[in-house]
Design a protein around this motif. Structure first.
Motif, PDB file in Angstrom:
ATOM      1  N   ILE A 107       7.832  19.129  12.622  1.00 19.40           N
ATOM      2  CA  ILE A 107       6.377  18.986  12.634  1.00 19.40           C
ATOM      3  C   ILE A 107       5.949  17.864  11.693  1.00 19.40           C
ATOM      4  N   ALA A 108       6.599  17.762  10.536  1.00 19.64           N
ATOM      5  CA  ALA A 108       6.264  16.696   9.594  1.00 19.64           C
ATOM      6  C   ALA A 108       6.570  15.325  10.187  1.00 19.64           C
ATOM      7  N   ILE A 109       7.700  15.191  10.877  1.00 25.30           N
ATOM      8  CA  ILE A 109       8.050  13.912  11.508  1.00 25.30           C
ATOM      9  C   ILE A 109       7.057  13.577  12.617  1.00 25.30           C
ATOM     10  N   GLN A 110       6.674  14.585  13.386  1.00 21.91           N
ATOM     11  CA  GLN A 110       5.708  14.360  14.459  1.00 21.91           C
ATOM     12  C   GLN A 110       4.362  13.907  13.890  1.00 21.91           C
ATOM     13  N   LYS A 111       3.919  14.519  12.807  1.00 22.33           N
ATOM     14  CA  LYS A 111       2.668  14.113  12.168  1.00 22.33           C
ATOM     15  C   LYS A 111       2.775  12.683  11.645  1.00 22.33           C
ATOM     16  N   PHE A 112       3.914  12.356  11.032  1.00 19.04           N
ATOM     17  CA  PHE A 112       4.106  11.020  10.477  1.00 19.04           C
ATOM     18  C   PHE A 112       4.077   9.965  11.565  1.00 19.04           C
ATOM     19  N   ARG A 113       4.740  10.213  12.661  1.00 17.57           N
ATOM     20  CA  ARG A 113       4.784   9.227  13.746  1.00 17.57           C
ATOM     21  C   ARG A 113       3.439   9.083  14.437  1.00 17.57           C
ATOM     22  N   SER A 114       2.728  10.179  14.626  1.00 13.49           N
ATOM     23  CA  SER A 114       1.448  10.083  15.327  1.00 13.49           C
ATOM     24  C   SER A 114       0.374   9.489  14.429  1.00 13.49           C
ATOM     25  N   GLU A 115       0.503   9.588  13.109  1.00  9.00           N
ATOM     26  CA  GLU A 115      -0.491   9.006  12.215  1.00  9.00           C
ATOM     27  C   GLU A 115      -0.305   7.506  12.082  1.00  9.00           C
ATOM     28  N   GLN A 116       0.914   7.030  12.187  1.00  9.20           N
ATOM     29  CA  GLN A 116       1.151   5.616  11.951  1.00  9.20           C
ATOM     30  C   GLN A 116       0.812   4.746  13.143  1.00  9.20           C
ATOM     31  N   TYR A 117       1.298   5.112  14.297  1.00 11.90           N
ATOM     32  CA  TYR A 117       1.108   4.260  15.457  1.00 11.90           C
ATOM     33  C   TYR A 117       0.521   5.049  16.615  1.00 11.90           C
ATOM     34  N   THR A 118      -0.344   4.391  17.347  1.00  7.70           N
ATOM     35  CA  THR A 118      -0.855   4.969  18.579  1.00  7.70           C
ATOM     36  C   THR A 118      -0.474   4.031  19.711  1.00  7.70           C
ATOM     37  N   SER A 119      -0.066   4.583  20.819  1.00  5.60           N
ATOM     38  CA  SER A 119       0.311   3.776  21.974  1.00  5.60           C
ATOM     39  C   SER A 119      -0.833   3.756  22.963  1.00  5.60           C
ATOM     40  N   GLN A 120      -1.035   2.599  23.565  1.00  8.21           N
ATOM     41  CA  GLN A 120      -2.063   2.480  24.590  1.00  8.21           C
ATOM     42  C   GLN A 120      -1.415   1.869  25.826  1.00  8.21           C
TER      43      GLN A 120
ATOM     44  N   GLU B 102       0.834  -1.195   0.000  1.00 12.06           N
ATOM     45  CA  GLU B 102       0.000   0.000   0.000  1.00 12.06           C
ATOM     46  C   GLU B 102       0.870   1.246   0.000  1.00 12.06           C
ATOM     47  N   THR B 103       0.287   2.336  -0.372  1.00 10.62           N
ATOM     48  CA  THR B 103       1.012   3.600  -0.450  1.00 10.62           C
ATOM     49  C   THR B 103       1.089   4.239   0.926  1.00 10.62           C
ATOM     50  N   ILE B 104       2.292   4.652   1.327  1.00  8.47           N
ATOM     51  CA  ILE B 104       2.428   5.379   2.576  1.00  8.47           C
ATOM     52  C   ILE B 104       2.053   6.835   2.327  1.00  8.47           C
ATOM     53  N   HIS B 105       1.602   7.490   3.352  1.00  7.23           N
ATOM     54  CA  HIS B 105       1.200   8.892   3.246  1.00  7.23           C
ATOM     55  C   HIS B 105       2.104   9.705   4.161  1.00  7.23           C
ATOM     56  N   ILE B 106       3.141  10.272   3.592  1.00  7.19           N
ATOM     57  CA  ILE B 106       4.074  11.081   4.365  1.00  7.19           C
ATOM     58  C   ILE B 106       3.535  12.504   4.416  1.00  7.19           C
TER      59      ILE B 106
END
Length: 97
Positions: A61-74, A49-53
């Motif tokens: 800010i771009a790195i922070q958006k990328f990391r928060s969109e990919q994984y969420t911690s619980q 699938e296509t990643i959305h960077i």
């Protein structure tokens, strides 16, 4: 003679406007998240699938958006071991809205 010159200028103007608008459209489609550049990177990495960077005003800010969109911690569990606490987290792969 005068009509011929106006016609040439008109055609040249229309061609110039079309070239500029097609170039700007390509730049937009290439740089947006999930665009042509993201598709090429996904293909080179062997992903299905296509990643959305995402893009941001700064690289941080771009790195922070990328990391928060990919994984969420619980947070699952916290236990004391000696003087410190061990925390157990789980990561799920879905987007945060």
């Amino acid at each position: 003679m005068q009509l011929r010159m106006k016609r040439r200028i008109g055609i040249l103007l229309v061609v110039t406007i079309l070239l500029i608008s097609s170039f700007l459209s390509y730049v937009y489609l290439n740089d947006r998240p999930g665009g042509f550049s993201d598709q090429r990177i996904s293909k080179l990495l062997g992903m299905d699938e296509t990643i959305h960077i995402p893009t941001g005003k700064t690289p941080e800010i771009a790195i922070q958006k990328f990391r928060s969109e990919q994984y969420t911690s619980q947070f699952i569990h916290r236990r004391a071991s000696g003087r410190r606490y061990d925390c157990i987290y789980t990561k799920s792969k879905h987007r945060i809205q």
